[in-house]
Write a protein that holds these residues in place. Structure first.
Motif, PDB file in Angstrom:
ATOM      1  N   GLY A  47       0.691  -1.278   0.145  1.00 18.80           N
ATOM      2  CA  GLY A  47       0.243  -0.201  -0.070  1.00 18.80           C
ATOM      3  C   GLY A  47       0.821   1.224  -0.115  1.00 18.80           C
ATOM      4  O   GLY A  47       0.686   2.065  -0.787  1.00 18.80           O
ATOM      5  N   CYS A  48       1.902   1.423   0.690  1.00 17.64           N
ATOM      6  CA  CYS A  48       2.543   2.483   0.940  1.00 17.64           C
ATOM      7  C   CYS A  48       3.419   2.780  -0.297  1.00 17.64           C
ATOM      8  O   CYS A  48       3.654   3.646  -0.912  1.00 17.64           O
ATOM      9  CB  CYS A  48       3.855   2.396   2.011  1.00 17.64           C
ATOM     10  N   TYR A  49       3.833   1.454  -1.150  1.00 18.76           N
ATOM     11  CA  TYR A  49       4.573   1.718  -2.481  1.00 18.76           C
ATOM     12  C   TYR A  49       3.660   2.280  -3.529  1.00 18.76           C
ATOM     13  O   TYR A  49       4.063   3.130  -4.080  1.00 18.76           O
ATOM     14  CB  TYR A  49       5.055   0.379  -2.851  1.00 18.76           C
ATOM     15  N   PHE A  50       2.440   1.528  -3.617  1.00 17.72           N
ATOM     16  CA  PHE A  50       1.613   1.577  -4.698  1.00 17.72           C
ATOM     17  C   PHE A  50       0.929   3.127  -4.528  1.00 17.72           C
ATOM     18  O   PHE A  50       0.985   4.057  -5.645  1.00 17.72           O
ATOM     19  CB  PHE A  50       0.649   0.659  -4.930  1.00 17.72           C
ATOM     20  N   VAL A  51       0.493   3.102  -3.296  1.00 20.43           N
ATOM     21  CA  VAL A  51      -0.169   4.509  -3.351  1.00 20.43           C
ATOM     22  C   VAL A  51       0.382   5.665  -3.090  1.00 20.43           C
ATOM     23  O   VAL A  51       0.498   7.025  -3.729  1.00 20.43           O
ATOM     24  CB  VAL A  51      -1.171   4.532  -1.982  1.00 20.43           C
ATOM     25  N   GLY A  52       1.754   5.584  -2.369  1.00 23.77           N
ATOM     26  CA  GLY A  52       2.779   6.660  -2.337  1.00 23.77           C
ATOM     27  C   GLY A  52       3.171   7.142  -3.872  1.00 23.77           C
ATOM     28  O   GLY A  52       3.313   8.132  -4.259  1.00 23.77           O
ATOM     29  N   ALA A  53       3.717   5.830  -4.701  1.00 23.73           N
ATOM     30  CA  ALA A  53       4.165   6.191  -5.855  1.00 23.73           C
ATOM     31  C   ALA A  53       3.152   6.952  -6.824  1.00 23.73           C
ATOM     32  O   ALA A  53       3.561   7.905  -7.644  1.00 23.73           O
ATOM     33  CB  ALA A  53       4.804   4.910  -6.496  1.00 23.73           C
ATOM     34  N   LEU A  54       2.076   6.481  -6.758  1.00 20.04           N
ATOM     35  CA  LEU A  54       0.786   7.084  -7.711  1.00 20.04           C
ATOM     36  C   LEU A  54       0.365   8.622  -7.125  1.00 20.04           C
ATOM     37  O   LEU A  54       0.410   9.368  -8.089  1.00 20.04           O
ATOM     38  CB  LEU A  54      -0.100   6.134  -7.701  1.00 20.04           C
ATOM     39  N   GLY A  55       0.372   8.749  -5.988  1.00 22.70           N
ATOM     40  CA  GLY A  55       0.126   9.901  -5.168  1.00 22.70           C
ATOM     41  C   GLY A  55       0.881  11.050  -5.624  1.00 22.70           C
ATOM     42  O   GLY A  55       0.761  12.376  -5.829  1.00 22.70           O
ATOM     43  N   LEU A  56       2.393  10.830  -5.430  1.00 22.37           N
ATOM     44  CA  LEU A  56       3.715  11.479  -5.610  1.00 22.37           C
ATOM     45  C   LEU A  56       3.975  11.724  -6.988  1.00 22.37           C
ATOM     46  O   LEU A  56       4.249  12.742  -7.488  1.00 22.37           O
ATOM     47  CB  LEU A  56       4.709  10.981  -4.666  1.00 22.37           C
ATOM     48  N   ALA A  57       4.087  10.659  -7.782  1.00 23.63           N
ATOM     49  CA  ALA A  57       4.839  10.763  -9.107  1.00 23.63           C
ATOM     50  C   ALA A  57       3.918  10.347 -10.263  1.00 23.63           C
ATOM     51  O   ALA A  57       4.046  10.450 -11.544  1.00 23.63           O
ATOM     52  CB  ALA A  57       5.955   9.802  -9.209  1.00 23.63           C
ATOM     53  N   GLY A  58       2.590   9.849  -9.935  1.00 25.24           N
ATOM     54  CA  GLY A  58       1.848   9.344 -11.247  1.00 25.24           C
ATOM     55  C   GLY A  58       2.218   8.002 -11.742  1.00 25.24           C
ATOM     56  O   GLY A  58       1.742   7.836 -12.852  1.00 25.24           O
ATOM     57  N   ARG A  59       3.400   7.292 -11.073  1.00 22.48           N
ATOM     58  CA  ARG A  59       3.796   6.278 -11.765  1.00 22.48           C
ATOM     59  C   ARG A  59       4.659   5.374 -10.713  1.00 22.48           C
ATOM     60  O   ARG A  59       5.165   5.695  -9.778  1.00 22.48           O
ATOM     61  CB  ARG A  59       4.529   6.354 -12.883  1.00 22.48           C
ATOM     62  N   THR A  60       4.629   4.022 -10.898  1.00 26.19           N
ATOM     63  CA  THR A  60       5.519   3.193 -10.083  1.00 26.19           C
ATOM     64  C   THR A  60       6.566   3.101 -10.498  1.00 26.19           C
ATOM     65  O   THR A  60       7.146   3.375 -11.711  1.00 26.19           O
ATOM     66  CB  THR A  60       4.827   1.973  -9.784  1.00 26.19           C
ATOM     67  N   GLY A  61       7.624   2.214 -10.001  1.00 29.96           N
ATOM     68  CA  GLY A  61       8.876   1.832 -10.580  1.00 29.96           C
ATOM     69  C   GLY A  61       8.860   1.035 -11.887  1.00 29.96           C
ATOM     70  O   GLY A  61       9.513   1.331 -12.809  1.00 29.96           O
ATOM     71  N   GLY A  62       7.899   0.220 -11.851  1.00 24.21           N
ATOM     72  CA  GLY A  62       7.616  -0.594 -12.896  1.00 24.21           C
ATOM     73  C   GLY A  62       7.122   0.219 -14.147  1.00 24.21           C
ATOM     74  O   GLY A  62       7.346   0.091 -15.399  1.00 24.21           O
ATOM     75  N   HIS A  63       6.484   1.168 -13.887  1.00 23.88           N
ATOM     76  CA  HIS A  63       5.676   1.975 -14.912  1.00 23.88           C
ATOM     77  C   HIS A  63       6.957   2.777 -15.495  1.00 23.88           C
ATOM     78  O   HIS A  63       6.978   3.138 -16.548  1.00 23.88           O
ATOM     79  CB  HIS A  63       4.525   3.169 -14.254  1.00 23.88           C
ATOM     80  N   ALA A  64       7.678   3.566 -14.726  1.00 24.62           N
ATOM     81  CA  ALA A  64       8.653   4.164 -14.886  1.00 24.62           C
ATOM     82  C   ALA A  64       9.843   3.608 -15.972  1.00 24.62           C
ATOM     83  O   ALA A  64      10.315   4.052 -17.007  1.00 24.62           O
ATOM     84  CB  ALA A  64       9.589   4.676 -13.907  1.00 24.62           C
ATOM     85  N   LEU A  65      10.124   2.221 -15.761  1.00 28.95           N
ATOM     86  CA  LEU A  65      11.067   1.443 -16.445  1.00 28.95           C
ATOM     87  C   LEU A  65      10.435   1.190 -17.922  1.00 28.95           C
ATOM     88  O   LEU A  65      11.108   1.095 -18.810  1.00 28.95           O
ATOM     89  CB  LEU A  65      11.263   0.007 -15.819  1.00 28.95           C
ATOM     90  N   PHE A  66       9.177   1.197 -17.955  1.00 28.92           N
ATOM     91  CA  PHE A  66       8.276   0.955 -19.291  1.00 28.92           C
ATOM     92  C   PHE A  66       7.823   2.152 -20.008  1.00 28.92           C
ATOM     93  O   PHE A  66       7.170   1.952 -21.112  1.00 28.92           O
ATOM     94  CB  PHE A  66       7.675  -0.165 -19.388  1.00 28.92           C
ATOM     95  N   GLY A  67       8.222   3.215 -19.434  1.00 33.10           N
ATOM     96  CA  GLY A  67       7.640   4.367 -19.959  1.00 33.10           C
ATOM     97  C   GLY A  67       6.145   4.510 -19.955  1.00 33.10           C
ATOM     98  O   GLY A  67       5.577   5.119 -20.860  1.00 33.10           O
ATOM     99  N   LEU A  68       5.537   4.236 -18.521  1.00 35.28           N
ATOM    100  CA  LEU A  68       4.189   4.441 -18.632  1.00 35.28           C
ATOM    101  C   LEU A  68       3.741   5.388 -17.533  1.00 35.28           C
ATOM    102  O   LEU A  68       4.653   5.559 -16.656  1.00 35.28           O
ATOM    103  CB  LEU A  68       3.449   2.827 -18.098  1.00 35.28           C
ATOM    104  N   ARG A  69       2.667   5.696 -17.591  1.00 31.29           N
ATOM    105  CA  ARG A  69       2.047   6.850 -16.656  1.00 31.29           C
ATOM    106  C   ARG A  69       0.729   6.516 -16.405  1.00 31.29           C
ATOM    107  O   ARG A  69      -0.027   6.386 -17.191  1.00 31.29           O
ATOM    108  CB  ARG A  69       2.595   8.259 -17.002  1.00 31.29           C
ATOM    109  N   VAL A  70       0.253   6.709 -14.820  1.00 28.84           N
ATOM    110  CA  VAL A  70      -1.247   6.768 -14.629  1.00 28.84           C
ATOM    111  C   VAL A  70      -1.550   7.986 -14.414  1.00 28.84           C
ATOM    112  O   VAL A  70      -0.985   8.934 -13.629  1.00 28.84           O
ATOM    113  CB  VAL A  70      -1.263   6.228 -13.318  1.00 28.84           C
ATOM    114  N   VAL A  71      -2.757   8.441 -15.449  1.00 27.73           N
ATOM    115  CA  VAL A  71      -3.333   9.876 -15.270  1.00 27.73           C
ATOM    116  C   VAL A  71      -4.885   9.924 -15.039  1.00 27.73           C
ATOM    117  O   VAL A  71      -5.504   8.679 -14.995  1.00 27.73           O
ATOM    118  CB  VAL A  71      -2.987  10.370 -16.607  1.00 27.73           C
ATOM    119  N   ASP A  72      -5.081  10.851 -14.682  1.00 21.99           N
ATOM    120  CA  ASP A  72      -6.609  11.130 -14.244  1.00 21.99           C
ATOM    121  C   ASP A  72      -7.536  11.034 -15.626  1.00 21.99           C
ATOM    122  O   ASP A  72      -6.812  11.677 -16.479  1.00 21.99           O
ATOM    123  CB  ASP A  72      -6.719  12.425 -13.637  1.00 21.99           C
TER     124      ASP A  72
END
Length: 201
Positions: free
Chosen positions: A52-77
């Motif tokens: 929970g800390c990893y996923f919620v923190g990563a999305l809330g702060l950066a809009g992406r997790t480490g896995g997203h960043a590695l593959f050039g992805l982003r979670v957006v509204d």
């Protein structure tokens, strides 16, 4: 708005995120690096909170997790195309957790606790067998079966509630993420409820 992420790329990013969380778990609780025996409610709860800390923190702060960043992805509204808010990040993660939350009370059932206790008692002997038959898998398997019979240990029967929970978790995951494969916008049920979209950055 950028194009949506391909299903296989999302899957690959999820595998990376799982590895990151597992690595963090070993850093926080290094004793689990030694061959862990059994599954306790405390371990399940710790893993759930860490994820929970990893996923919620990563999305809330950066809009992406480490896995997203590695593959050039982003979670957006989905509406604004901007970074999702904390509520959306929490909802996006929480919707995927019922199976893991279910495993916490199951891990405290009498059958699971009894099997775990027996495995822990037999662990020194099992470790000795692993050293003795290192490199000889057939003989190791035979020796372990003899040890389990002598100690009246039946992992399949003892951990059956958790195996059933695993099947339910797989079914739940398929239902939750079916939209990623079938919908034009590649949004799973959790994406839609949280109001987010996974896009290529």
């Amino acid at each position: 708005m950028p194009s949506t992420a391909a299903p296989l790329v999302r899957l690959a990013s999820g595998v990376v995120d799982t590895a990151i969380v597992a690595g963090a778990e070993l850093l926080l609780w290094p004793d689990r690096l030694r061959r862990p025996v059994g599954i306790s409610p405390g371990m399940q709860l710790q893993r759930l909170l860490l994820e929970g800390c990893y996923f919620v923190g990563a999305l809330g702060l950066a809009g992406r997790t480490g896995g997203h960043a590695l593959f050039g992805l982003r979670v957006v509204d989905h509406g604004t195309g901007g970074r999702p808010g904390w509520r959306a990040a929490l909802l996006w993660w929480a919707l995927r957790q019922p199976p893991q939350a279910l495993s916490i009370p199951l891990a405290s059932s009498s059958r699971v606790r009894e099997t775990t206790a027996k495995l822990r008692e037999a662990d020194p002997e099992a470790e000795e067998l692993r050293r003795r038959f290192r490199g000889d898998r057939p003989r190791l398997d035979e020796a372990m079966m003899e040890l389990y019979r002598a100690r009246d240990i039946d992992p399949w029967s003892g951990y059956r509630p958790l195996f059933v929970a695993g099947l339910l978790a797989a079914t739940y995951g398929c239902i939750l993420t079916a939209g990623i494969l079938r919908r034009p916008d590649r949004r799973g049920f959790h994406d839609r409820l949280a109001g987010v979209l996974v896009v290529r950055d």
